[in-house]
Design a protein around this motif. Structure first.
Motif, PDB file in Angstrom:
ATOM      1  N   ILE A  64       0.863  -1.189   0.000  1.00 36.61           N
ATOM      2  CA  ILE A  64       0.000   0.000   0.000  1.00 36.61           C
ATOM      3  C   ILE A  64       0.893   1.230   0.000  1.00 36.61           C
ATOM      4  CG2 ILE A  64      -1.749   1.286   1.275  1.00 36.61           C
ATOM      5  CD1 ILE A  64      -2.653  -1.392   2.448  1.00 36.61           C
ATOM      6  N   PRO A  65       0.749   2.122  -1.016  1.00 37.13           N
ATOM      7  CA  PRO A  65       1.589   3.316  -1.056  1.00 37.13           C
ATOM      8  C   PRO A  65       1.338   4.233   0.143  1.00 37.13           C
ATOM      9  CG  PRO A  65       0.137   3.222  -2.987  1.00 37.13           C
ATOM     10  CD  PRO A  65      -0.166   2.043  -2.132  1.00 37.13           C
ATOM     11  N   GLN A  66       2.406   4.701   0.747  1.00 38.73           N
ATOM     12  CA  GLN A  66       2.335   5.577   1.912  1.00 38.73           C
ATOM     13  C   GLN A  66       2.839   6.967   1.538  1.00 38.73           C
ATOM     14  OE1 GLN A  66       1.691   4.461   5.445  1.00 38.73           O
ATOM     15  NE2 GLN A  66       0.667   2.872   4.246  1.00 38.73           N
ATOM     16  N   ARG A  67       2.215   7.990   2.090  1.00 37.21           N
ATOM     17  CA  ARG A  67       2.656   9.373   1.905  1.00 37.21           C
ATOM     18  C   ARG A  67       2.617  10.067   3.256  1.00 37.21           C
ATOM     19  NH1 ARG A  67       3.703   7.122  -2.099  1.00 37.21           N
ATOM     20  NH2 ARG A  67       3.300   7.736  -4.243  1.00 37.21           N
ATOM     21  N   MET A  68       3.403  11.145   3.397  1.00 36.95           N
ATOM     22  CA  MET A  68       3.449  11.884   4.649  1.00 36.95           C
ATOM     23  C   MET A  68       2.549  13.112   4.580  1.00 36.95           C
ATOM     24  SD  MET A  68       6.610  13.704   6.635  1.00 36.95           S
ATOM     25  CE  MET A  68       7.538  12.223   6.873  1.00 36.95           C
ATOM     26  N   CYS A  69       1.750  13.291   5.614  1.00 37.73           N
ATOM     27  CA  CYS A  69       0.913  14.488   5.735  1.00 37.73           C
ATOM     28  C   CYS A  69       1.827  15.655   6.097  1.00 37.73           C
ATOM     29  CB  CYS A  69      -0.137  14.277   6.810  1.00 37.73           C
ATOM     30  SG  CYS A  69      -1.036  15.774   7.251  1.00 37.73           S
ATOM     31  N   LEU A  70       1.695  16.761   5.379  1.00 33.42           N
ATOM     32  CA  LEU A  70       2.525  17.939   5.662  1.00 33.42           C
ATOM     33  C   LEU A  70       2.156  18.617   6.980  1.00 33.42           C
ATOM     34  CD1 LEU A  70       2.863  19.715   2.218  1.00 33.42           C
ATOM     35  CD2 LEU A  70       4.578  18.424   3.447  1.00 33.42           C
ATOM     36  N   GLY A  71       0.960  18.357   7.484  1.00 34.43           N
ATOM     37  CA  GLY A  71       0.539  18.988   8.728  1.00 34.43           C
ATOM     38  C   GLY A  71       1.013  18.245   9.953  1.00 34.43           C
ATOM     39  N   CYS A  72       0.610  16.974  10.087  1.00 34.19           N
ATOM     40  CA  CYS A  72       0.935  16.203  11.293  1.00 34.19           C
ATOM     41  C   CYS A  72       2.200  15.364  11.133  1.00 34.19           C
ATOM     42  CB  CYS A  72      -0.237  15.309  11.676  1.00 34.19           C
ATOM     43  SG  CYS A  72      -0.709  14.091  10.434  1.00 34.19           S
ATOM     44  N   LYS A  73       2.764  15.315   9.915  1.00 29.84           N
ATOM     45  CA  LYS A  73       4.008  14.598   9.624  1.00 29.84           C
ATOM     46  C   LYS A  73       3.905  13.094   9.886  1.00 29.84           C
ATOM     47  CE  LYS A  73       6.893  17.916   8.504  1.00 29.84           C
ATOM     48  NZ  LYS A  73       7.644  17.937   7.300  1.00 29.84           N
ATOM     49  N   GLN A  74       2.702  12.518   9.721  1.00 30.92           N
ATOM     50  CA  GLN A  74       2.524  11.081   9.888  1.00 30.92           C
ATOM     51  C   GLN A  74       2.398  10.413   8.532  1.00 30.92           C
ATOM     52  OE1 GLN A  74      -0.898  10.496  12.358  1.00 30.92           O
ATOM     53  NE2 GLN A  74       0.222  10.942  14.232  1.00 30.92           N
ATOM     54  N   ALA A  92       1.639  17.464  -3.017  1.00 31.62           N
ATOM     55  CA  ALA A  92       1.836  17.465  -1.569  1.00 31.62           C
ATOM     56  C   ALA A  92       0.563  16.889  -0.959  1.00 31.62           C
ATOM     57  CB  ALA A  92       2.070  18.881  -1.066  1.00 31.62           C
ATOM     58  N   TYR A  93       0.695  16.226   0.179  1.00 33.95           N
ATOM     59  CA  TYR A  93      -0.431  15.503   0.766  1.00 33.95           C
ATOM     60  C   TYR A  93      -0.793  16.014   2.150  1.00 33.95           C
ATOM     61  CZ  TYR A  93       0.307  12.182  -2.989  1.00 33.95           C
ATOM     62  OH  TYR A  93       0.436  11.613  -4.225  1.00 33.95           O
ATOM     63  N   PHE A  94      -2.117  15.947   2.460  1.00 38.54           N
ATOM     64  CA  PHE A  94      -2.663  16.366   3.749  1.00 38.54           C
ATOM     65  C   PHE A  94      -3.703  15.374   4.219  1.00 38.54           C
ATOM     66  CE2 PHE A  94      -1.597  20.297   1.613  1.00 38.54           C
ATOM     67  CZ  PHE A  94      -0.873  20.940   2.585  1.00 38.54           C
ATOM     68  N   CYS A  95      -3.865  15.286   5.550  1.00 38.75           N
ATOM     69  CA  CYS A  95      -4.993  14.550   6.116  1.00 38.75           C
ATOM     70  C   CYS A  95      -6.270  15.310   5.749  1.00 38.75           C
ATOM     71  CB  CYS A  95      -4.883  14.499   7.634  1.00 38.75           C
ATOM     72  SG  CYS A  95      -3.466  13.623   8.251  1.00 38.75           S
ATOM     73  N   ARG A  96      -7.376  14.671   5.910  1.00 37.68           N
ATOM     74  CA  ARG A  96      -8.651  15.340   5.618  1.00 37.68           C
ATOM     75  C   ARG A  96      -9.036  16.347   6.710  1.00 37.68           C
ATOM     76  NH1 ARG A  96     -10.897  13.567   1.148  1.00 37.68           N
ATOM     77  NH2 ARG A  96     -10.264  11.543   0.370  1.00 37.68           N
ATOM     78  N   ASP A  97      -8.254  16.438   7.746  1.00 41.40           N
ATOM     79  CA  ASP A  97      -8.488  17.375   8.843  1.00 41.40           C
ATOM     80  C   ASP A  97      -7.990  18.767   8.453  1.00 41.40           C
ATOM     81  OD1 ASP A  97      -8.848  18.630  11.240  1.00 41.40           O
ATOM     82  OD2 ASP A  97      -7.368  17.459  12.341  1.00 41.40           O
ATOM     83  N   PRO A  98      -8.855  19.786   8.457  1.00 42.16           N
ATOM     84  CA  PRO A  98      -8.417  21.142   8.102  1.00 42.16           C
ATOM     85  C   PRO A  98      -7.311  21.685   9.013  1.00 42.16           C
ATOM     86  CG  PRO A  98     -10.809  21.034   8.132  1.00 42.16           C
ATOM     87  CD  PRO A  98     -10.302  19.729   8.673  1.00 42.16           C
ATOM     88  N   LYS A  99      -7.174  21.141  10.220  1.00 49.51           N
ATOM     89  CA  LYS A  99      -6.111  21.589  11.124  1.00 49.51           C
ATOM     90  C   LYS A  99      -4.734  21.275  10.547  1.00 49.51           C
ATOM     91  CE  LYS A  99      -8.969  20.953  15.194  1.00 49.51           C
ATOM     92  NZ  LYS A  99      -9.194  20.124  16.375  1.00 49.51           N
ATOM     93  N   CYS A 100      -4.608  20.134   9.887  1.00 51.26           N
ATOM     94  CA  CYS A 100      -3.323  19.776   9.270  1.00 51.26           C
ATOM     95  C   CYS A 100      -2.999  20.747   8.139  1.00 51.26           C
ATOM     96  CB  CYS A 100      -3.366  18.349   8.731  1.00 51.26           C
ATOM     97  SG  CYS A 100      -3.221  17.101  10.003  1.00 51.26           S
ATOM     98  N   PHE A 101      -4.004  21.122   7.365  1.00 47.66           N
ATOM     99  CA  PHE A 101      -3.805  22.073   6.273  1.00 47.66           C
ATOM    100  C   PHE A 101      -3.362  23.423   6.833  1.00 47.66           C
ATOM    101  CE2 PHE A 101      -5.245  25.115   3.046  1.00 47.66           C
ATOM    102  CZ  PHE A 101      -4.639  24.582   1.930  1.00 47.66           C
ATOM    103  N   ASP A 102      -4.030  23.879   7.892  1.00 51.25           N
ATOM    104  CA  ASP A 102      -3.682  25.163   8.514  1.00 51.25           C
ATOM    105  C   ASP A 102      -2.266  25.148   9.088  1.00 51.25           C
ATOM    106  OD1 ASP A 102      -6.136  26.251   7.875  1.00 51.25           O
ATOM    107  OD2 ASP A 102      -7.045  25.733   9.821  1.00 51.25           O
ATOM    108  N   LYS A 103      -1.888  24.043   9.717  1.00 53.51           N
ATOM    109  CA  LYS A 103      -0.548  23.944  10.299  1.00 53.51           C
ATOM    110  C   LYS A 103       0.528  23.995   9.215  1.00 53.51           C
ATOM    111  CE  LYS A 103       2.195  21.333  13.541  1.00 53.51           C
ATOM    112  NZ  LYS A 103       2.243  20.206  14.465  1.00 53.51           N
ATOM    113  N   ALA A 104       0.274  23.314   8.107  1.00 53.18           N
ATOM    114  CA  ALA A 104       1.246  23.317   7.010  1.00 53.18           C
ATOM    115  C   ALA A 104       1.366  24.701   6.387  1.00 53.18           C
ATOM    116  CB  ALA A 104       0.849  22.296   5.959  1.00 53.18           C
TER     117      ALA A 104
END
Length: 91
Positions: free
Chosen positions: A6-16, A47-59
């Motif tokens: 399964i391809p994995q990517r890192m969220c720019l907000g939470c870095k997971q 670039a990738y983000f979680c679906r949580d808007p908080k991660c987008f705001d943090k990035a």
């Protein structure tokens, strides 16, 4: 037979690291336009983000998005992307 990878990517907000299909992809196309790619297959730098808007705001706050896309992003584009992230969270 080995299990399918399964391809994995890192969220720019939470870095997971998370599966690619769980994340939202923001793309800078070859023509310079920036948009959200829900299919994950459009050409361009992504670039990738979680679906949580908080991660987008943090990035955005830490300027990670512009570094990942290797370009500067104007305020109108940021506002449009925020709206699209909120809409995609509802899906």
């Amino acid at each position: 037979m080995s299990p399918k990878k399964i391809p994995q990517r890192m969220c720019l907000g939470c870095k997971q690291m998370k599966p690619k299909k769980e994340l939202i992809r923001v793309v800078r196309a070859p023509d310079g336009s920036i948009f959200i790619d829900l299919t994950g297959k459009k050409s361009g730098r992504g670039a990738y983000f979680c679906r949580d808007p908080k991660c987008f705001d943090k990035a955005l706050k830490e300027d990670r998005l512009s570094k990942a896309l290797d370009c500067s992003i104007d305020k109108d584009t940021i506002e449009r992307l925020k709206e699209e992230v909120i809409e995609s969270e509802a899906l």
